[in-house]
Motif scaffolding. Sequence first.
Motif, mmCIF file in Angstrom:
data_model
loop_
_atom_site.group_PDB
_atom_site.id
_atom_site.type_symbol
_atom_site.label_atom_id
_atom_site.label_comp_id
_atom_site.label_asym_id
_atom_site.label_seq_id
_atom_site.Cartn_x
_atom_site.Cartn_y
_atom_site.Cartn_z
ATOM 1 N N GLY A 1 32.227 6.553 -101.735
ATOM 2 C CA GLY A 1 32.590 7.841 -101.154
ATOM 3 C C GLY A 1 32.759 7.772 -99.651
ATOM 4 N N GLY A 2 31.878 6.990 -98.980
ATOM 5 C CA GLY A 2 31.985 6.865 -97.531
ATOM 6 C C GLY A 2 33.263 6.169 -97.101
ATOM 7 N N ALA B 1 18.373 4.608 -106.779
ATOM 8 C CA ALA B 1 18.820 4.432 -105.396
ATOM 9 C C ALA B 1 20.023 3.490 -105.327
ATOM 10 C CB ALA B 1 17.678 3.888 -104.540
ATOM 11 N N GLY B 2 20.032 2.435 -106.176
ATOM 12 C CA GLY B 2 21.162 1.514 -106.192
ATOM 13 C C GLY B 2 22.450 2.189 -106.634
ATOM 14 N N LEU B 3 22.356 2.971 -107.711
ATOM 15 C CA LEU B 3 23.544 3.687 -108.182
ATOM 16 C C LEU B 3 24.045 4.683 -107.134
ATOM 17 C CD1 LEU B 3 22.549 4.356 -111.910
ATOM 18 C CD2 LEU B 3 24.256 2.744 -111.059
ATOM 19 N N LEU B 4 23.090 5.385 -106.528
ATOM 20 C CA LEU B 4 23.483 6.339 -105.494
ATOM 21 C C LEU B 4 24.094 5.621 -104.296
ATOM 22 C CD1 LEU B 4 23.562 9.211 -104.412
ATOM 23 C CD2 LEU B 4 21.223 8.903 -103.582
ATOM 24 N N LEU B 5 23.544 4.432 -103.943
ATOM 25 C CA LEU B 5 24.074 3.674 -102.815
ATOM 26 C C LEU B 5 25.521 3.254 -103.073
ATOM 27 C CD1 LEU B 5 23.644 2.321 -100.079
ATOM 28 C CD2 LEU B 5 22.746 0.324 -101.298
ATOM 29 N N VAL B 6 25.787 2.783 -104.295
ATOM 30 C CA VAL B 6 27.164 2.401 -104.637
ATOM 31 C C VAL B 6 28.094 3.615 -104.514
ATOM 32 C CG1 VAL B 6 28.664 1.603 -106.497
ATOM 33 C CG2 VAL B 6 26.462 0.492 -106.108
ATOM 34 N N GLU C 1 32.395 5.757 -88.678
ATOM 35 C CA GLU C 1 31.629 4.994 -89.663
ATOM 36 C C GLU C 1 30.130 5.206 -89.490
ATOM 37 O OE1 GLU C 1 34.162 3.906 -88.005
ATOM 38 O OE2 GLU C 1 35.621 3.329 -89.537
ATOM 39 N N TYR C 2 29.678 5.269 -88.214
ATOM 40 C CA TYR C 2 28.253 5.491 -87.965
ATOM 41 C C TYR C 2 27.811 6.867 -88.471
ATOM 42 C CZ TYR C 2 28.575 1.447 -84.857
ATOM 43 O OH TYR C 2 28.774 0.197 -84.345
ATOM 44 N N VAL C 3 28.642 7.858 -88.248
ATOM 45 C CA VAL C 3 28.311 9.213 -88.705
ATOM 46 C C VAL C 3 28.237 9.253 -90.233
ATOM 47 C CG1 VAL C 3 29.131 11.588 -88.833
ATOM 48 C CG2 VAL C 3 29.239 10.351 -86.667
ATOM 49 N N ILE C 4 29.211 8.625 -90.894
ATOM 50 C CA ILE C 4 29.211 8.613 -92.363
ATOM 51 C C ILE C 4 27.997 7.843 -92.886
ATOM 52 C CG2 ILE C 4 30.448 7.784 -94.393
ATOM 53 C CD1 ILE C 4 33.042 8.355 -92.926
ATOM 54 N N ALA C 5 27.670 6.707 -92.236
ATOM 55 C CA ALA C 5 26.511 5.919 -92.665
ATOM 56 C C ALA C 5 25.211 6.697 -92.484
ATOM 57 C CB ALA C 5 26.454 4.607 -91.886
ATOM 58 N N ALA C 6 25.093 7.409 -91.353
ATOM 59 C CA ALA C 6 23.889 8.218 -91.121
ATOM 60 C C ALA C 6 23.763 9.315 -92.165
ATOM 61 C CB ALA C 6 23.930 8.821 -89.715
ATOM 62 N N GLY C 7 24.885 9.939 -92.499
ATOM 63 C CA GLY C 7 24.844 10.956 -93.550
ATOM 64 C C GLY C 7 24.435 10.376 -94.888
ATOM 65 N N GLY C 8 24.924 9.157 -95.189
ATOM 66 C CA GLY C 8 24.533 8.511 -96.438
ATOM 67 C C GLY C 8 23.044 8.225 -96.491
ATOM 68 N N VAL C 9 22.490 7.766 -95.354
ATOM 69 C CA VAL C 9 21.045 7.502 -95.306
ATOM 70 C C VAL C 9 20.254 8.788 -95.495
ATOM 71 C CG1 VAL C 9 19.159 6.731 -93.818
ATOM 72 C CG2 VAL C 9 21.293 5.432 -93.898
ATOM 73 N N LEU C 10 20.714 9.870 -94.854
ATOM 74 C CA LEU C 10 20.025 11.157 -94.995
ATOM 75 C C LEU C 10 20.061 11.668 -96.435
ATOM 76 C CD1 LEU C 10 21.180 13.025 -91.759
ATOM 77 C CD2 LEU C 10 18.957 11.977 -92.232
ATOM 78 N N ILE C 11 21.055 11.241 -97.196
ATOM 79 C CA ILE C 11 21.110 11.611 -98.612
ATOM 80 C C ILE C 11 20.287 10.644 -99.456
ATOM 81 C CG2 ILE C 11 22.634 11.840 -100.617
ATOM 82 C CD1 ILE C 11 24.830 12.741 -98.714
ATOM 83 N N LEU C 12 20.410 9.342 -99.163
ATOM 84 C CA LEU C 12 19.777 8.315 -99.989
ATOM 85 C C LEU C 12 18.254 8.380 -99.937
ATOM 86 C CD1 LEU C 12 20.148 5.793 -101.757
ATOM 87 C CD2 LEU C 12 20.155 4.434 -99.664
#
Length: 440
Positions: A25-26, A15-20, A152-163
Amino acid sequence: MNSHSIQARSTIAAAGLLLVALVVGGVALDLAVRYRIQNEVFFAAEQVAARWSAAARNGAVPRPIPTLTDITLVQLVDARGRVVDSSREAAGMRPLSTLRPPADDRLQERTECSGQDRCVMLMANRVSPAADSPVVYAGTAQPSLLATHTLEYVIAAGGVLILVPVAWMTWWAVGRTLRPVERERQFASTTSHELRTPIAGLRARLEEALLYPDDVDPRDTIQGALRATGRLEAIVDDLLLLTRMRGADAAPPELVELGALVTEEVSALGSGVPVRVRAVGDVRVRGSRIQLARVVGNLLSNARRHAVSAVTVSVDSVDGQALVAVTDDGAGVPPADRERVFERFVRLDEARRRDSGGSGLGLAISRDIARAHKGTLRIEDSPVGARFVLMLPLAGTAGAAGEGTVAPRKTAVKPRRNIWPARRPPGRSMSATASGDAWE
């Protein structure tokens, strides 16, 4: 380090590697989107400003200035900062900017923001190199994606949906991978404990005989040592069988008539609780004869160990399945323990009282053999006593054990100490007795 710790560390690392990666990417995506929007707005404003700048040089600027694109704010401002002409949308407004591009750089972009957080993206175009040259301003209100943090909110939400799903899948996959390892670790730990008990007892007896030779009867010491050795031998033999069943090459299956097999097993029993056999028809399965005999033998021994006066064995076929039911008239197995007795080294209190030398692996091995033959072994309800039911696919059915499904090779399994007698016709009732393992 236990499996849960490994599972947690692996999940956190993934999860840490994916978060980075998602953060990098975001940010890159955010910058790319912003740059593209800004570039498109300024390019469109440049085209409009250049058009009306050329019209101003020719004295052909209409009143008001028409707008045909998204660039709706257009003004012609003189050298004193007065709005000479404008589009309808910019009418009555103060000059969009105070920027006056120099003669050598007559086209410049600018983002102007007022005190009300209202920003305008515009291009300033100097009409001519003259000192009193007017300036054409062409622009539009800043797009909401640039004016707010919505992007930024849209990109962050997409990142959470992936993470979150990836972290959960990592947790699940690592847990599934480690589950057999954890079972083997528990098995090794339990095996060590079960082996340590008879070894400790044997050592204590021998040390006592050496320390107190005048007070210890050698015959009692030898008998106790033999009992401990017998338990060790039973455990080791069953452990070897489990290992061979999992690791040996598969042996070609053979046709086995269950009625005859049960009859042979019963006839090989010694004195004790009588066993009645009821076999119906010709019930054939495909598999390892030695392994199936081991299952039947274990069930018979367990049933006679707990029976009060009789044991009944029935062989029948139901809906494409061969059914072998072994029923005793003893105390039975409590519903809460009906699955636990099939675990390795699990022996109920009554079993320990009736047979202290069992290995605790008999029923575990029997269920493994049933599963290797694509069948089941379970305990069902019975009016009295315990009823163990073995179900196997009949030979010739789609679920029957095929080539390569039965392990180990027949030569790899240590043969039982009883040799099969001549077959007796299935369906004949008989009574026989023998000692056997407890619930194991």
